[in-house]
Design an enzyme around this catalytic site. Structure first.
Site, mmCIF file in Angstrom:
data_model
loop_
_atom_site.group_PDB
_atom_site.id
_atom_site.type_symbol
_atom_site.label_atom_id
_atom_site.label_comp_id
_atom_site.label_asym_id
_atom_site.label_seq_id
_atom_site.Cartn_x
_atom_site.Cartn_y
_atom_site.Cartn_z
ATOM 1 N N ASP A 14 54.157 25.096 79.137
ATOM 2 C CA ASP A 14 54.946 25.910 80.069
ATOM 3 C C ASP A 14 55.905 25.046 80.884
ATOM 4 O O ASP A 14 55.973 25.141 82.119
ATOM 5 C CB ASP A 14 54.020 26.687 81.016
ATOM 6 N N GLU A 194 56.238 37.375 77.814
ATOM 7 C CA GLU A 194 55.912 36.529 78.960
ATOM 8 C C GLU A 194 56.894 35.372 79.059
ATOM 9 O O GLU A 194 57.781 35.200 78.229
ATOM 10 C CB GLU A 194 54.475 35.984 78.825
ATOM 11 N N ARG A 292 49.950 21.200 73.544
ATOM 12 C CA ARG A 292 51.265 21.840 73.605
ATOM 13 C C ARG A 292 52.140 20.892 74.431
ATOM 14 O O ARG A 292 52.014 20.829 75.651
ATOM 15 C CB ARG A 292 51.175 23.221 74.233
#
Length: 333
Positions: A14, A194, A292
């Site tokens: 993110d 999202e 990630r």
């Protein structure tokens, strides 16, 4: 412009990058322990990789902000710094989702790594369900708030909403639904819209967002409105019917998404910031697979003035081959 080496930061999903007038890129993202908010800074995007990491806030020992700290974003509004983030009281699943709500911190110093971060509290969108991934932007003198939230009357885990802001911690009006998961590529594994991000160029306002479960099916969609349109009118927005950025096996990049935008050092080139994994086999709960990594690449523009994101670039730096959460004692090869 300089060559970008990827990943730009290891094990920070993110990702959000803010280029400040002091010449530094400021980076934040979800720490894989989900227990803190971190900031790094560097004068070159590639230097964020081994930049010192500063923890500016930690989760509470109990209560509504005591678990699963997700997706912080760093913004500068009216001469102050704000961090928007999501937090939960626990890791339990209710109504087929987690229990996150949205919160904001404020810092009045010039450098967000320094000074005191004060909690301004929860941002109330008007109803209490799973809510996360807030971003904010100013356009034509109005500050807008865009976020993801569940509506129990709409099939799926999260939709994307927009509202005008009264101040950086208060909404001025009711939420407006912009998009819900409905297309085939938005409902793989989970029904998700999202991680909205905003880019204003060429007479258009673009909102990218991420869809589906966070494995190989995770990808990016896009909404478009004219800059002179009423952004609080859902009819002002056009939804792309196909993903604009998705997994690319030849480069071993899977599940690209939860993006943000920044610019090159000279300010002339737009850059996409996003996370992706470089493998598909995930053991156990994907939420606790830390790999990630944050990545960056240049955006090009089509003749019609819309962004072309291309395909996720291949890694050209070392990445970990275990699911251990790296610490500062771990050496990057």
């Amino acid at each position: 412009m300089e060559t970008i080496q990827n990943p730009i930061v290891l094990q920070r999903a993110d990702p959000f990058v803010y280029k400040h007038r002091d010449g530094f890129y400021y980076f934040t993202g979800s720490h894989p322990a989900y227990d803190r908010i971190i900031i790094r800074r560097a004068q070159h995007l590639s230097d964020l990789y081994d930049a010192e990491e500063h923890t500016v806030w930690r989760k509470h020992s109990e209560g509504p902000q005591s678990d699963l700290i997700w997706a912080p974003e760093l913004h500068r509004i009216n001469g102050k710094w704000y961090i928007y983030y999501a937090a939960s009281p626990d890791d339990k699943i209710v109504d087929d989702t987690f229990n996150h709500r949205m919160y904001v911190l404020e810092n009045e110093s010039d450098n967000p790594i320094e000074g005191e971060w004060k909690e301004k509290g929860q941002i109330d969108p008007g109803w209490s369900t799973f809510a996360l991934d807030a971003t904010t932007f100013e356009h034509n003198g109005v500050q807008y708030y865009v976020w993801s939230q569940q509506d129990l009357d709409i099939t799926g885990h999260s939709n994307i909403y927009i509202a005008e802001m009264e101040n950086p911690w208060t909404l001025a009006g009711p939420p407006v639904l912009l998009t819900k998961p409905e297309l085939s590529w938005e409902i793989k594994g989970f029904w998700v819209n999202e991680g909205p991000a905003v880019l204003i160029r060429n007479g258009k306002v673009f909102i990218t967002y991420s869809a589906s479960a966070t494995g190989i099916d995770y990808c990016m969609g896009m909404l478009t409105a004219d800059t002179d349109a009423d952004l609080l009118n859902p009819d002002s927005w056009t939804k792309r019917q196909e993903p604009v950025f998705e997994s690319y096996t030849p480069n071993q990049q899977y599940g690209p998404g939860h993006n943000s935008f920044t610019v090159s050092e000279d300010g002339n080139t737009d850059i996409l910031i996003y996370h992706a994994r470089n493998y598909t086999k995930i053991e156990g709960d994907p939420l606790y697979d830390p790999n990630r990594h944050a990545r960056a690449q240049v955006i090009t523009w089509k003749e019609d003035g819309t962004p072309h994101f291309g395909v996720p670039a291949a890694d050209d730096r070392w990445t970990p081959d275990t699911t251990k959460i790296l610490t500062k004692e771990d050496e990057y090869e």
